[in-house]
Scaffold this motif. Structure first.
Motif, short mmCIF file in Angstrom:
data_model
loop_
_atom_site.label_atom_id
_atom_site.label_comp_id
_atom_site.label_asym_id
_atom_site.label_seq_id
_atom_site.Cartn_x
_atom_site.Cartn_y
_atom_site.Cartn_z
N ALA A 158 0.87 -1.52 0.00
CA ALA A 158 -0.37 -0.04 0.05
C ALA A 158 1.01 1.48 -0.05
O ALA A 158 0.24 2.26 -1.07
N VAL A 159 2.09 1.35 1.00
CA VAL A 159 2.35 2.91 0.82
C VAL A 159 3.35 2.76 -0.34
O VAL A 159 3.58 3.67 -1.24
N LYS A 160 4.03 2.01 -1.55
CA LYS A 160 4.84 2.64 -2.33
C LYS A 160 3.54 2.15 -4.00
O LYS A 160 4.19 2.89 -4.47
N SER A 161 1.89 1.94 -3.61
CA SER A 161 1.28 2.16 -4.59
C SER A 161 1.03 3.56 -4.31
O SER A 161 0.22 3.63 -5.42
N THR A 162 0.39 4.21 -3.13
CA THR A 162 0.35 5.62 -3.25
C THR A 162 1.41 6.30 -2.77
O THR A 162 0.80 7.79 -2.01
N ASN A 163 2.38 6.57 -2.77
CA ASN A 163 3.82 7.20 -2.57
C ASN A 163 4.40 7.53 -3.57
O ASN A 163 5.12 6.41 -4.58
N SER A 164 5.14 8.98 -4.04
CA SER A 164 6.28 8.95 -4.86
C SER A 164 7.22 7.76 -4.79
O SER A 164 7.78 7.74 -3.31
N GLN A 165 8.34 7.51 -5.36
CA GLN A 165 9.40 6.58 -4.99
C GLN A 165 10.25 7.70 -4.36
O GLN A 165 10.35 7.00 -3.41
N ALA A 166 10.17 8.95 -4.71
CA ALA A 166 11.09 9.58 -3.45
C ALA A 166 10.60 9.82 -2.05
O ALA A 166 11.54 10.00 -1.15
N ILE A 167 9.14 9.61 -1.69
CA ILE A 167 8.71 9.24 -0.36
C ILE A 167 9.67 8.06 0.57
O ILE A 167 9.61 8.06 1.64
N VAL A 168 9.42 6.86 -0.56
CA VAL A 168 9.22 6.12 -0.28
C VAL A 168 10.38 5.69 -0.21
O VAL A 168 11.07 4.99 1.46
N ASP A 169 11.84 5.86 -0.67
CA ASP A 169 13.37 5.79 0.05
C ASP A 169 12.94 6.41 0.69
O ASP A 169 14.37 6.11 1.87
N SER A 170 12.89 7.77 1.11
CA SER A 170 12.74 8.47 2.56
C SER A 170 12.58 7.32 3.68
O SER A 170 13.13 8.20 4.57
N VAL A 171 12.00 7.03 3.73
CA VAL A 171 11.80 5.93 4.30
C VAL A 171 12.04 4.61 4.46
O VAL A 171 11.78 3.49 5.44
N SER A 172 13.18 4.11 4.10
CA SER A 172 13.94 3.60 3.41
C SER A 172 15.39 2.60 3.53
O SER A 172 15.64 3.40 3.66
N ILE A 173 15.65 1.48 3.79
CA ILE A 173 17.12 1.46 4.16
C ILE A 173 17.45 0.41 3.29
O ILE A 173 16.65 -0.77 3.66
N ASP A 174 18.51 0.37 2.92
CA ASP A 174 18.30 -0.98 1.42
C ASP A 174 17.41 -1.46 1.40
O ASP A 174 16.88 -2.75 1.24
N GLY A 175 16.42 -0.77 0.81
CA GLY A 175 14.88 -1.67 0.05
C GLY A 175 14.06 -1.74 1.27
O GLY A 175 13.38 -2.44 0.50
N ALA A 176 14.30 -2.07 1.73
CA ALA A 176 13.36 -1.88 3.78
C ALA A 176 12.76 -1.13 3.97
O ALA A 176 13.50 0.47 4.13
N LEU A 177 11.72 -1.10 4.24
CA LEU A 177 10.94 -0.43 4.62
C LEU A 177 10.53 -0.11 6.08
O LEU A 177 9.22 -1.05 6.56
N TYR A 178 10.63 1.42 6.98
CA TYR A 178 10.36 1.39 8.20
C TYR A 178 9.42 2.08 8.62
O TYR A 178 9.31 2.58 9.91
#
Length: 451
Positions: A163-183
Motif C-alpha cells: 500500500a505504501v509503495k502504490s500510493t506514494n512517490s518513489q522519493a517518499i518511499v525511499d525517504s523511509v527505507s534503508i537498503d530496500g527495507a521499509l520502516y
C-alpha cells in the motif's frame, strides 16, 4: 465490542508512567518544545508479491492483517504524537483517528493511551528506553537510521508495504527505507519554503531573494543548520555525493563554497535582513515590519492569521552569486508512522500505523491542521491541487530541495553549520577571512565527533 479510549496528554513538566502494549509499564517521553525541523540499517530487500499471490512476510517484517482474518484480541496501545494532533483546538486528529480505527475492527477490544512526542524528537525519546516506549509513534524520516540501530522500529512488509509503495512517490518511499527495507508509513512531506506579504512583493519579485531584500525586510533562520545549507547547495556544494555515498563526505570546499560565504557576509549585514530566532519572523509578519519568512506547513495557520488575503506562498527563490542566479535548495524528507518491534500486539499496531497513514487519515489531517498529504490519490483531487500551500510544499519537494541524507556521518554536519550561522550574525566572518572560515567549516563537517 465496546472500545475503550483513554487519552493521557502529557504536560511539558510532567513525567507519567503509562501502561502500553500488552500491559507493560511505559515511561512517557520527556516532552520538548516544537521545532522547525523534522532538525534512516538493515539488510534484505522487500519484494512485492506476484499478481494474485499471497506473500509471507520476510523474517523480521511486520504486516497488517488482511480483511476477514481478524480474531478476537484485547490490546492496549501506547501512541505518541505531537501535542497539536491531540489538541481539541487543532481538531484532536490523533485520538479521533484511533477511535475510527477501533470502530472498523469490531473483534478488537483496544484501549489507547497517548503521549506527547514531536516527530523530530522520536529518536531521542524512543531510544531512551525502547521497551517502555510507544507501540506506535510518529517520526521524522531523518530519525530512521538511529531507530533501526536501536531496534526501535519494525520493518514493514506484506499489504502494508504494498500500500505504501502504490500510493506514494518513489522519493517518499525511499525517504523511509534503508537498503530496500521499509520502516514507516509516510503521511506528509517535510520541508520548508517561503511565506511572503503580497502587499510588499509582486509574484515576480518574490522569485529572487536579492530583489526582495532590496525592497523590504526578510527574515531567515541563518543560525539554524536545517536552513543555512540552502545557500551552499545552490552553488554546487554537496552532501555525500548523491546523498547516499557516505565515503564521498560533505563537499563545502573550494571557490564554490567561499563564494557563498562571501554572499552571506553581505546578506546578513544588509539592514533589511533579520535573523529569524525566537519567533522574530512571524512577529514581523504580524506587525508589518517584515515582508517574508522561511518556514513550513506548521506555520501556515499563523502566517494566514497574520497576513490574511495578502499571504503569498511559494517554493524557494533564487539568489544572485557573482552575477549568476542560483536556486536555493532546502532539505526535504518526510514524516511517517512507525511501529515498535517490541510491541506485544504487533498485528494491531501495524494495522493502526497503516490506518494513520491512509488516504482517509491524511485527508482528515489536512482538514484539521493543514498537514499536506503525500498520498498520490489525494494529491490528484482538485480541492487539494488548487491549494497554494500544497502547491508550494510539493513544488519545493520536487524542484527546490534535496533529500536530507541519513547516512551516519550526517551527524557531523549540524553543530558546525549552526556555529557558522552564529558567526555570521556575530560579525565574526568577513570577506577577509571568508576562505579560511569556509575551509574550517568543511573540515569540521567531515570530522567525526567521536574521533
Amino acid at each position: 465490542m465496546k472500545k475503550k479510549i483513554l487519552s493521557v496528554l502529557l504536560a511539558s513538566a510532567m513525567v507519567a508512567s503509562l501502561a502500553g502494549c500488552g500491559g507493560k509499564e511505559e515511561a512517557a517521553p520527556a516532552p520538548s518544545e516544537g521545532s522547525t525541523e523534522a532538525p534512516a540499517e538493515s539488510e534484505g530487500e522487500a519484494e512485492a508479491p506476484a499478481e494474485g499471490e499471497a506473500e509471507a512476510p520476510a523474517e523480521g517484517e511486520a504486516e497488517a492483517p488482511a480483511a476477514g482474518e481478524e480474531e478476537a484480541v484485547t490490546a492496549k496501545l501506547l501512541v505518541w504524537g505531537p501535542a497539536e494532533d491531540q489538541s481539541a483546538e487543532s481538531g484532536n486528529w490523533l485520538p479521533t483517528m484511533c477511535e475510527q480505527f477501533a470502530a472498523e475492527h469490531p473483534n478488537w477490544d483496544i484501549t489507547f493511551e497517548y503521549g506527547v512526542c514531536p516527530e523530530g524528537d522520536a529518536k531521542a525519546n524512543v531510544t531512551q528506553d525502547v521497551e517502555a516506549a510507544a507501540d506506535v509513534y510518529m517520526f521524522a524520516n531523518d530519525n530512521v537510521t538511529d531507530l533501526v540501530k536501536a531496534n526501535a522500529i519494525a520493518r514493514l512488509g506484506g499489504e502494508t508495504e504494498t500500500a505504501v509503495k502504490s500510493t506514494n512517490s518513489q522519493a517518499i518511499v525511499d525517504s523511509v527505507s534503508i537498503d530496500g527495507a521499509l520502516y514507516g508509513v509516510p503521511f506528509t512531506t517535510n520541508t520548508w519554503f517561503m511565506y511572503y506579504d503580497k502587499s510588499k512583493f509582486t509574484e515576480d519579485e518574490a522569485k529572487n531573494l536579492d530583489t526582495m531584500i532590496a525592497k523590504a525586510k526578510i527574515s531567515f533562520p541563518i543560525t539554524n543548520s536545517w536552513y543555512i545549507q540552502a545557500f551552499y547547495v545552490a552553488n554546487g556544494c554537496t552532501f555525500f555525493g548523491d546523498g547516499t555515498d557516505e565515503a564521498a563526505g560533505i563537499d563545502f570546499s573550494g571557490d564554490k563554497a567561499v563564494a557563498v560565504t562571501d554572499y552571506l557576509v553581505d546578506l546578513v549585514a544588509n539592514p533589511n535582513f533579520v535573523d529569524d530566532r525566537d519567533g522574530a519572523g512571524m512577529a514581523g509578519l504580524r506587525d508589518g515590519s517584515i515582508g517574508a519568512i522561511f518556514s513550513g506547513s506548521w506555520d501556515y495557520a499563523s502566517a494566514k492569521e497574520a497576513l490574511g488575503d495578502n499571504l503569498g506562498i511559494s517554493s524557494l527563490p533564487t539568489i544572485t552569486i557573482n552575477g549568476e542566479e542560483k536556486q536555493m535548495m532546502s532539505f526535504a524528507g518526510s514524516k511517517a508512522i512507525g511501529v515498535n518491534p517490541n510491541c506485544e500486539n504487533m498485528q494491531v499496531a501495524v494495522a493502526l500505523a497503516a490506518y494513520l497513514g491512509s488516504a482517509d487519515a491524511q485527508k482528515a489531517h489536512y482538514d484539521t491542521r493543514s498537514v499536506v498529504p503525500c498520498n498520490t490519490e489525494l494529491l490528484a483531487q482538485p480541492e487539494i491541487q488548487s491549494d497554494a500551500l500544497v502547491v508550494a510544499q510539493n513544488e519545493t519537494f520536487d524542484k527546490t530541495a534535496v533529500i536530507q541524507p541519513f547516512v551516519p556521518a550526517m551527524s557531523n554536519y549540524w553543530t558546525p553549520a549552526e556555529n557558522m550561522g552564529k558567526a555570521f550574525v556575530n560579525g565574526e566572518i568577513t570577506h577577509d577571512n571568508a576562505a579560511e572560515k569556509t575551509e574550517a567549516l568543511n573540515e569540521s563537517m567531515n570530522t567525526s565527533v567521536v574521533d
